[in-house]
Design a protein around this motif. Structure first.
Motif, PDB file in Angstrom:
ATOM      1  N   CYS A   1       0.843  -1.206   0.000  1.00  0.00           N
ATOM      2  CA  CYS A   1       0.000   0.000   0.000  1.00  0.00           C
ATOM      3  C   CYS A   1       0.875   1.251   0.000  1.00  0.00           C
ATOM      4  O   CYS A   1       1.831   1.346   0.762  1.00  0.00           O
ATOM      5  CB  CYS A   1      -0.887  -0.020   1.247  1.00  0.00           C
ATOM      6  SG  CYS A   1      -1.809   1.497   1.532  1.00  0.00           S
TER       7      CYS A   1
ATOM      8  N   CYS B   1      -8.982   4.076  -1.895  1.00  0.00           N
ATOM      9  CA  CYS B   1      -9.952   3.035  -1.545  1.00  0.00           C
ATOM     10  C   CYS B   1     -10.940   3.472  -0.471  1.00  0.00           C
ATOM     11  O   CYS B   1     -12.103   3.060  -0.471  1.00  0.00           O
ATOM     12  CB  CYS B   1      -9.212   1.778  -1.079  1.00  0.00           C
ATOM     13  SG  CYS B   1      -8.061   2.102   0.286  1.00  0.00           S
TER      14      CYS B   1
ATOM     15  N   ALA C   1     -10.402  -3.057  -4.274  1.00  0.00           N
ATOM     16  CA  ALA C   1      -9.498  -3.703  -5.231  1.00  0.00           C
ATOM     17  C   ALA C   1      -9.631  -3.056  -6.610  1.00  0.00           C
ATOM     18  O   ALA C   1      -8.647  -2.917  -7.342  1.00  0.00           O
ATOM     19  CB  ALA C   1      -9.806  -5.195  -5.308  1.00  0.00           C
TER      20      ALA C   1
ATOM     21  N   CYS D   1      -7.652   0.398  -6.426  1.00  0.00           N
ATOM     22  CA  CYS D   1      -6.280   0.461  -5.904  1.00  0.00           C
ATOM     23  C   CYS D   1      -5.253   0.485  -7.044  1.00  0.00           C
ATOM     24  O   CYS D   1      -5.215  -0.434  -7.863  1.00  0.00           O
ATOM     25  CB  CYS D   1      -6.006  -0.745  -5.002  1.00  0.00           C
ATOM     26  SG  CYS D   1      -4.330  -0.693  -4.335  1.00  0.00           S
TER      27      CYS D   1
ATOM     28  N   ASP E   1      -2.786  -2.585  -6.797  1.00  0.00           N
ATOM     29  CA  ASP E   1      -3.370  -3.933  -6.633  1.00  0.00           C
ATOM     30  C   ASP E   1      -2.968  -4.624  -5.337  1.00  0.00           C
ATOM     31  O   ASP E   1      -2.615  -5.804  -5.324  1.00  0.00           O
ATOM     32  CB  ASP E   1      -2.973  -4.829  -7.826  1.00  0.00           C
ATOM     33  CG  ASP E   1      -3.641  -4.372  -9.109  1.00  0.00           C
ATOM     34  OD1 ASP E   1      -4.714  -3.744  -9.023  1.00  0.00           O
ATOM     35  OD2 ASP E   1      -3.095  -4.629 -10.186  1.00  0.00           O
ATOM     36  N   CYS E   2      -3.035  -3.859  -4.242  1.00  0.00           N
ATOM     37  CA  CYS E   2      -2.641  -4.481  -2.961  1.00  0.00           C
ATOM     38  C   CYS E   2      -3.840  -4.809  -2.075  1.00  0.00           C
ATOM     39  O   CYS E   2      -3.661  -5.125  -0.896  1.00  0.00           O
ATOM     40  CB  CYS E   2      -1.627  -3.606  -2.237  1.00  0.00           C
ATOM     41  SG  CYS E   2      -2.305  -2.077  -1.622  1.00  0.00           S
ATOM     42  N   CYS E   3      -5.076  -4.767  -2.619  1.00  0.00           N
ATOM     43  CA  CYS E   3      -6.254  -5.212  -1.869  1.00  0.00           C
ATOM     44  C   CYS E   3      -6.559  -6.624  -2.358  1.00  0.00           C
ATOM     45  O   CYS E   3      -7.045  -6.811  -3.481  1.00  0.00           O
ATOM     46  CB  CYS E   3      -7.453  -4.304  -2.145  1.00  0.00           C
ATOM     47  SG  CYS E   3      -7.166  -2.589  -1.707  1.00  0.00           S
ATOM     48  N   VAL E   4      -6.247  -7.598  -1.531  1.00  0.00           N
ATOM     49  CA  VAL E   4      -6.312  -8.994  -1.980  1.00  0.00           C
ATOM     50  C   VAL E   4      -7.152  -9.829  -1.010  1.00  0.00           C
ATOM     51  O   VAL E   4      -7.339  -9.445   0.147  1.00  0.00           O
ATOM     52  CB  VAL E   4      -4.892  -9.596  -2.096  1.00  0.00           C
ATOM     53  CG1 VAL E   4      -4.053  -8.832  -3.121  1.00  0.00           C
ATOM     54  CG2 VAL E   4      -4.184  -9.613  -0.746  1.00  0.00           C
TER      55      VAL E   4
END
Ligand code: SF4
Ligand code: SF4
Length: 116
Positions: free
Chosen positions: A9, A15, A85, A88, A91-94
């Motif tokens: 992040c 987000c 996601a 972001c 792409d660090c919302c997993v």
């Protein structure tokens, strides 16, 4: 399952306003079950946990934006896909493998928080 923010992040904040459950907080900020929900006072969560919705809770991260797993419904009941996601830039919302829930559980959580 809930979504988790990884240490990649970059603290851009994109987000946070997208979350329909107010499950995303800036690092080092306190959080509450009542924020952005209809919850108030003493509550028993669908997972059996007792809490007070109006009480400030300790930040889950001091460094980066974080997601409160108890409030994240993977956007079920509001959107087709996790909005954090989707926006972001890194792409660090997993998916959080430690918080796996069925669609029914996620929908129950959503209606619990929003009194539908
Ligand atoms: S998946 Fe949806 S509910 Fe969960 S933190 Fe992201 S925006 Fe909020
Ligand atoms: S959008 Fe991604 S990089 Fe930006 S604050 Fe949220 S998790 Fe961090």
């Amino acid at each position: 399952m809930a979504i988790i923010i990884t240490d990649e992040c970059i603290n851009c904040g994109a987000c946070e306003p997208e979350c329909p459950n107010t499950a995303i907080y800036e690092g080092a900020e306190d959080w509450k079950y009542a924020d952005g929900t209809d919850l108030e006072g003493d509550i028993v969560l669908p997972n059996g946990k007792n809490a007070n919705a109006d009480e400030e809770q300790e930040p889950i991260s001091d460094e980066i934006y974080y997601i409160v797993a108890d409030k994240c419904t993977e956007c079920k009941g509001f959107h087709e896909e996790p909005q954090c996601a989707a926006v972001c830039p890194v792409d660090c919302c997993v998916p959080d493998d430690d918080n796996v829930e069925t669609e029914e559980e996620l929908l129950a959580k959503q209606s619990f928080m929003h009194n539908e």
